[in-house]
Design an enzyme around this catalytic site. Structure first.
Site, mmCIF file in Angstrom:
data_model
loop_
_atom_site.group_PDB
_atom_site.id
_atom_site.type_symbol
_atom_site.label_atom_id
_atom_site.label_comp_id
_atom_site.label_asym_id
_atom_site.label_seq_id
_atom_site.Cartn_x
_atom_site.Cartn_y
_atom_site.Cartn_z
ATOM 1 N N CYS A 2 0.831 -1.179 0.000
ATOM 2 C CA CYS A 2 0.000 0.000 0.000
ATOM 3 C C CYS A 2 0.872 1.237 0.000
ATOM 4 C CB CYS A 2 -0.843 0.008 1.278
ATOM 5 S SG CYS A 2 -1.748 -1.523 1.525
ATOM 6 N N LEU A 51 -3.616 -1.741 -1.615
ATOM 7 C CA LEU A 51 -3.531 -2.819 -2.595
ATOM 8 C C LEU A 51 -3.936 -4.067 -1.819
ATOM 9 C CD1 LEU A 51 -2.595 -3.771 -5.434
ATOM 10 C CD2 LEU A 51 -0.349 -4.173 -4.439
ATOM 11 N N GLY A 368 14.545 -12.971 -6.180
ATOM 12 C CA GLY A 368 15.785 -13.492 -5.568
ATOM 13 C C GLY A 368 16.672 -12.404 -4.982
#
Lengths: 651, 89
Positions: A2, A51, A368
């Site tokens: 968010c 979100l 990664g």
């Protein structure tokens, strides 16, 4: 994931206006397009753009405790929230949502600021304590999620991105700090917690702060990367280290797959993202969608390796191809989102990649990032080992030949090489120097500084390396040169460049959340216990990780020569989009207006770059550095608009 | 003796043969002649010896007689261990 923003009156001031909060959060819609929420009292205001990833229906923020005395807004994830919630419920706490955010207020009630020690996650937290009338801010251990702040006219402003702070009040000064620019042109990033904008700073990774009217802000550290001297590392066999690392990574991946939406993964074709993808496929039942960048310029392209890993692990794979023009066309937007001077275009393909992820219907990806820093993967560590190897026997005419492993193009001969290597790589430098590994990089990056305008270089400007020494000197003093390099790289380049300009900001530009299993603090703490000579065994980088993954990846990927992730720099600006970009931001007039760089030097550089010949890394870094600083000047200083690159949905 | 040879073989198989399937290395197999280690690679072996056994290797020792097979390296390490009292691994 968010965006968060807020304002606190720290001296007698008019009441906080809701309109200011709306302007702030309006700038963070890309971080949270699924909804927004506000908390407003006379002296404090909090705003949140959401979100939704966990508790899609009930997780709207701000969230409060049972008696509404603690209010929190939060950007990020608490991965161990189910376990924490169970404990809190046993202690009598009542939850009104299923979200991870609510865990924070109840845990804070129990433990105050020490609640941070129990959180496994990536976060920026702002919590208003109504009883104490104090604002609590906190940032995750590795600095994955951002939190900027400034004070202006008796008000304290904070936000996930600087653009939200500038939108709160048009009178907040927006200037590029020439001292910080000089630091970036030496270290690649600001030396301390500054942003490129004068007066705007960020809360440091692993820190929290209390802000209160009349007292201002008090910051404290709650965690640091626990690298230690080699003699304090645990004694185990390589196999035992590898087994334990694998167990921790499997658990980190398991936790980081927690979401109420599907989770994908980035797959670069290198070891680290392949390792994460392999762990997801082998130790969970998840189907997996993987995403990667390919390049039209074959010297940067890794599509063959990406396809090999995808086929080996059976993932559903999608790729976005980047041409020179694609990179140049998005570069101004990339800089707008990064809010920093960049020395490489490498964030641009990641900006295009997050767009692909979003268009594919995904909001969350595992990556990664972080393995190279904590497990010993970078060439800068390797270079330092080779320099130390030469240093141990400076009479040797043969040892400098090992530099060919890193720099195959070097014309080294057994007779002529020693003097050359000694000069260029400072092999005579003391191994006790805490910056032993980094000095050659800083020396070559500082070659960019002559482009800086005299006016923008204060006569008493601070030495960036001295600033670093003041912050990290004590910690580095007790470490061997290899571990010191890892610590410094993690605290500086990882947090302030890779996780921000290249990580959070590029993913969030398209409302995508990146997750980083290698940066689970348990993995980091474990990696610090591996002796340095086993982290990189002679020149075999990430030795323990390779052993941990030995049965999970194709041998060709495990033993592939490490390819640093890069994108074409100057070459990207050779086409139509690049020319337009140069003309707009690097014209004599634009450079003179900004007053940051010497116009004659910039003109000559641009002319040289337009000749189309292959350029050296100094020219590449200078071109991208100057261009990105000019873009920042144009869109943040000279002509700050709430939507410089087109509309986003309004609140 | 056996301990040195085992460690040397493990390092060379891992670092230069990349654990390729069925990798094997005879005690008297020449590194250079069989294309196992090139002239730069020998310096990696030196770095490993220094890192692992705490021995300092001068240029004058960098000869095929000392470094070109597992057997010769084992002898070299043993000789240095005897000289400097370095324990075998």
């Amino acid at each position: 994931m968010c965006g968060i923003a807020g304002i606190l009156n720290i001296s007698n001031n008019p009441l906080i206006e809701r309109s200011s909060l709306e302007q702030m959060i309006g700038m963070l819609r890309h971080r949270g397009p699924d909804g927004s929420g506000f908390f407003l009292r006379h002296q404090v205001g909090l705003a949140h753009s959401r979100l939704s990833i966990i508790d899609l229906e009930g997780g709207a923020q701000p969230i409060c405790n049972e008696d509404q005395t603690l209010w929190v807004i939060f950007n990020g994830e608490i991965f161990n929230y189910p376990e924490l919630r169970r404990d809190l419920e046993l202690r009598g706490h009542r939850f009104s949502t299923q979200s991870d955010t609510e865990v924070i207020v109840h845990l804070f009630e129990e433990k105050g600021e020490r609640c941070l020690e129990e959180l496994n996650g990536q976060f920026a937290i702002a919590l208003w304590d109504e009883r104490k009338q104090k604002l609590f801010l906190a940032r995750d251990r590795m600095g994955i999620r951002p939190l900027f702040y400034t004070t202006h006219n008796g008000r304290f402003y904070f936000a996930s991105e600087v653009k939200a702070i500038f939108a709160a009040d048009a009178t907040i000064p927006r200037t590029i700090d020439p001292e910080v620019l000089a630091e970036v042109f030496t270290l690649w990033m600001p030396a301390d917690r500054d942003s490129i904008f004068r007066g705007v700073r960020q809360l440091a990774a692993g820190h929290y702060a209390w802000v209160e009217s009349g007292y201002g802000m008090r910051e404290s550290a709650y965690w640091d990367i626990p690298f230690c001297p080699p003699q304090h590392c645990r004694e185990k066999t390589e196999g035992a280290y590898a087994e334990e690392l694998k167990e921790l990574l499997v658990d980190a991946v398991r936790l980081q797959l927690r979401a109420d939406v599907p989770v994908g993964a980035y797959l670069s074709g290198g070891l680290d993202s392949s390792a994460i993808t392999s762990l997801v496929r082998r130790y969970t039942t998840n189907q997996l969608k993987t995403f990667s960048v390919t390049f039209s310029d074959s010297s940067y392209d890794e599509s063959r390796e990406q396809q090999e890993v995808s086929a080996f692990l059976g993932t559903d794979h999608a790729a976005v191809n980047c041409s020179y023009d694609d990179i140049a066309a998005v570069f101004p937007k990339v800089v707008w989102h990064a809010e920093n001077v960049l020395l490489r275009t490498a964030p641009a393909p990641l900006f295009l990649l997050s767009r692909l992820v979003r268009e594919s219907g995904y909001k969350v990806v595992l990556t990664g990032e972080g393995a190279d820093e904590i497990l010993g993967g970078y060439d800068i560590f390797k270079e330092a080992k080779i320099r130390a190897f030469i240093h141990r026997n400076r009479q040797s005419h043969l040892r400098p030949l090992l530099l060919k492993r890193l720099y195959p193009y070097l014309a080294l001969s057994p007779t002529g090489s020693a003097a050359y290597a000694e000069r260029f790589f400072a092999t005579d430098a003391s191994l006790d120097d805490p910056f032993y590994a980094h000095r050659p990089r800083w020396k070559t990056t500082a070659w960019l500084r002559p482009f800086l305008c005299d006016d923008s270089m204060p006569s008493h400007h601070r030495d960036p390396v001295e600033t670093l020494a003041a912050i990290y000197g004590e910690k580095l003093a007790g470490l061997d040169f290899f571990t010191a390099a890892q610590y410094l790289e993690s605290k500086t380049l990882l947090t302030n460049y890779l996780l921000s300009s290249q990580g959070d900001r590029m993913a969030m530009a398209h409302s995508v959340e990146g997750r980083f299993p290698f940066l689970d603090h348990r993995v980091v703490e474990f990696a610090c216990q591996i002796p340095p000579h086993l982290r990189m065994k002679v020149l075999n980088e990430k030795n323990i990780l390779k052993k941990a993954l030995a049965d999970g990846l194709p041998t060709s990927i495990l033993f592939r020569k490490k390819q640093p992730y890069m994108a074409p720099d100057i070459a990207s600006f050779s086409g139509k989009a690049g020319q337009e970009c140069s003309e707009r931001y690097l014209s004599d007039q634009a450079v003179a207006d900004a007053g940051l760089f010497r116009p004659v030097a910039v003109r000559q550089l641009v002319a040289k770059c337009q000749k189309g010949q292959k350029q050296g890394f100094r020219e590449n870094m200078a071109f991208i550095g100057i261009l990105s600083a000019q873009i920042i000047h144009e869109h943040y200083v000279k002509n700050f608009q709430t939507r410089p690159f087109g509309p986003e949905p309004t609140i | 003796m056996q301990n040195y040879a085992t460690q040397i073989k493990a390092f060379i198989i891992e670092n230069f043969l990349f654990n390729a399937e069925g990798s094997s290395l005879g005690d008297d197999e020449s590194f250079l002649e069989n294309g196992i280690i090139d002239s730069t690679g020998i310096l990696e072996v030196v770095a490993w010896i220094e890192e692992t056994f705490g021995i300092r290797v001068p240029d004058s020792d960098l000869l095929p007689e000392n470094f070109d097979t597992v057997q010769r390296l084992t002898t070299y390490l043993q000789r240095n261990a005897d000289k400097h009292g370095v324990p075998a691994g």
